[in-house]
Design a protein around this motif. Structure first.
Motif, short mmCIF file in Angstrom:
data_model
loop_
_atom_site.label_atom_id
_atom_site.label_comp_id
_atom_site.label_asym_id
_atom_site.label_seq_id
_atom_site.Cartn_x
_atom_site.Cartn_y
_atom_site.Cartn_z
N CYS A 324 46.71 6.98 -83.90
CA CYS A 324 47.11 8.30 -84.37
C CYS A 324 48.43 8.71 -83.71
O CYS A 324 48.66 8.43 -82.53
CB CYS A 324 46.05 9.35 -84.04
SG CYS A 324 44.46 9.06 -84.85
N THR A 325 49.28 9.40 -84.44
CA THR A 325 50.54 9.88 -83.89
C THR A 325 50.32 11.14 -83.06
O THR A 325 49.29 11.82 -83.19
CB THR A 325 51.54 10.21 -85.01
OG1 THR A 325 51.04 11.35 -85.75
CG2 THR A 325 51.73 9.03 -85.95
N ASP A 326 51.30 11.45 -82.21
CA ASP A 326 51.21 12.67 -81.40
C ASP A 326 51.06 13.90 -82.29
O ASP A 326 50.30 14.83 -81.97
CB ASP A 326 52.47 12.83 -80.54
CG ASP A 326 52.57 11.75 -79.46
OD1 ASP A 326 51.66 10.91 -79.38
OD2 ASP A 326 53.57 11.76 -78.72
N GLU A 327 51.77 13.93 -83.40
CA GLU A 327 51.72 15.08 -84.32
C GLU A 327 50.34 15.22 -84.94
O GLU A 327 49.80 16.33 -85.06
CB GLU A 327 52.77 14.93 -85.43
CG GLU A 327 54.22 15.02 -84.96
CD GLU A 327 54.70 13.76 -84.23
OE1 GLU A 327 54.06 12.69 -84.38
OE2 GLU A 327 55.70 13.86 -83.49
#
Length: 495
Positions: A324-327
């Motif tokens: 998963c991305t930070d965003e």
């Protein structure tokens, strides 16, 4: 399905009826797998399970008479003299049932990324955080926990935190068929002790925290046993993710067979929370924090306190394994909500109202202590206690609220077969050990209305004990009662 296929992953001996002779089971076909004596039918494989109130071994003869194809036992059983039905003997039928069930449903865990969460507190909230996070990143996630089982658009009310192994495998099969690629679930100490979650290896095992709980005649004999059972998860997962700040972490993880990662505020944690700041807006409480270590990001969680950070860190640690991305992580943390777990209900900009499941002294103390950190004008705690349960819990909860809350509103919870006023008077015994102010209002709707009508600017009001429950149990009958509906009705009446 062939009986031999169901038994592939367990150690067993096969006997012919009561003869003691070895049975040839190579051609035995199974039409169904059952562990409920009411579901015995011709051609089934009946698994004799020893429960708290019923022992399946006692109906072995019935299974033979109803032409079961075979039975699974761990103890000697009585069968008709001419019975030739194969008897499959194992050391523990509960353990074997998990593997038989997995085989029967086609080993669905092999098609899912599985996440198991154990600990005293935080399991429910963390499962929903993880579900939200992974779905934000495009995954389709099944959920099994204290509140419900979620399979696609289907929500099934939960009977136990962790279902029996047969039901668990059936749920996983349905998840795979529904297109889920992941499963996040709560794993209770009782389930681990009873092998309900056996039959597969978890991809990720999570340890949130541990305190003495579930200790008694029908649960764990002592705290050491409780910790041991929690630790069994870490002999059944590939990667373990644990709370580095919990003083009992090493004891719980003793003998683990998985790779380990940790989270917490400690410098030794692999994912560390720093720069913690509390958020207080009209009708809303929360926290900001940053992370360092294996992942570095800024996070906002719209539930209060340090324990919300622990839940979030745990979910962040899991999301990292899914790429998963930070965003995606930050967005999920900001928007995740869990019914009845520090659930904010907006009724005014002047004060904060929330619902939480805290239904014992330990949970109530943790919650109230956290809320005091937000420096409310007053901390108002409304709660009751369940009937036909330990009186000690009532004394303890009364004393905790008396010490920590500025005003306690004692009301009714699930009185069951007791009189509400008797329970309230027991709570009052604990209250009187303190200097805390309190009022007694047995009707829960009236009690909530009193809390709202008498709220002052800057108050934090907590409705504790019911949480996600949408009923009140009185004299063996569950009547509809959802605190969200009660609040809505009260506000309509005030318009």
């Amino acid at each position: 399905m062939k009986l031999t296929t169901l038994l592939e992953k367990i150690d067993y001996k096969a006997f012919e009826g009561n003869t003691g002779n070895e049975a040839d089971i190579s051609n035995v076909e199974i039409k169904s797998v059952v562990n409920n004596s009411k579901k015995i039918e011709e051609g089934c494989f009946f698994m004799c399970i020893k429960g708290a109130n019923f022992d399946g071994h006692s109906v072995a003869a019935q299974a033979a008479e109803q032409k079961a194809a075979a039975i699974l036992v761990q103890d000697d059983v009585t069968l008709p003299e001419d019975c030739k039905m194969p008897v499959i003997r194992v050391e523990d039928t509960r353990y074997a049932m998990a593997f038989v069930s997995a085989a029967w449903f086609g080993n669905p865990a092999q098609s899912l990324k599985t996440i198991g969460i154990t600990g005293t507190k935080g399991k429910t909230t963390t499962t929903y955080l993880i579900k939200s996070m992974l779905e934000n990143a495009g995954h389709k996630v099944g959920l099994i926990g204290t509140i419900e089982v979620v399979i696609g658009d289907k929500h099934i009310p939960a009977k136990n935190t962790t279902p029996e192994s047969y039901d668990l495998q059936e749920y996983m099969r349905q998840m795979v068929d529904e297109g889920c690629d992941s499963l996040v679930m709560e794993v209770s100490s009782q389930a681990l002790m009873q092998h309900r979650s056996q039959g597969f290896v978890y991809d990720l095992g999570i340890f949130t925290n541990i305190e003495p709980d579930h200790i008694g005649p029908d649960e764990h004999k002592d705290f050491d046993d409780y910790m041991h059972c929690k630790g069994l998860l870490f002999k059944q997962c590939k990667v373990g993710i644990a709370n580095a700040d919990d003083e009992h972490m090493e004891q719980v993880l003793e003998g683990h067979t998985c790779k380990l990662e940790t989270f917490g505020f400690s410098d030794k944690a692999d994912i560390k929370a720093v720069n913690l700041a509390y958020i207080r807006k009209p009708g809303q409480l929360g926290v900001f924090f940053d992370t360092e270590g294996l992942i570095e990001l800024h996070a906002e969680v719209r539930t209060p306190g340090k324990f919300s950070v622990y839940n979030a860190l745990c979910a962040i640690a899991v999301a990292r394994h899914f790429g998963c991305t930070d965003e995606e992580i930050a967005e999920a943390l900001k928007n995740a909500k869990v019914k009845g777990r520090i659930e904010m209900v907006k009724v005014s900009d002047d004060f904060t109202l929330m619902i939480d499941y805290a239904h014992n002294a330990m949970a109530l103390k943790s919650l109230l202590s956290t809320l005091k950190d937000y420096r409310p004008n007053r901390l108002v705690c409304l709660f009751g206690c369940g009937g036909n349960r330990s009186k000690l819990r009532r004394y303890e909860m009364g004393e905790v609220s008396g010490k920590l809350a500025d005003l306690t509103i004692i009301t009714s919870d699930n009185p069951r077969f007791e009189e509400p006023l008797d329970i309230i008077h027991d709570i009052e015994i604990g209250m009187k050990k303190t200097d805390g102010k309190y009022v007694e209002i047995p009707d829960r709707k009236e009690a909530i209305a009193y809390a709202i009508d008498n709220a002052q600017k800057g108050d934090i009001i907590i409705l504790a004990g019911k949480g996600h429950e949408d009923y009140q149990e009185i004299k063996g009958v569950k009547y509809p009662m959802d605190e969200r509906d009660l609040i809505a009705d009260i506000m309509k009446e005030r318009m």
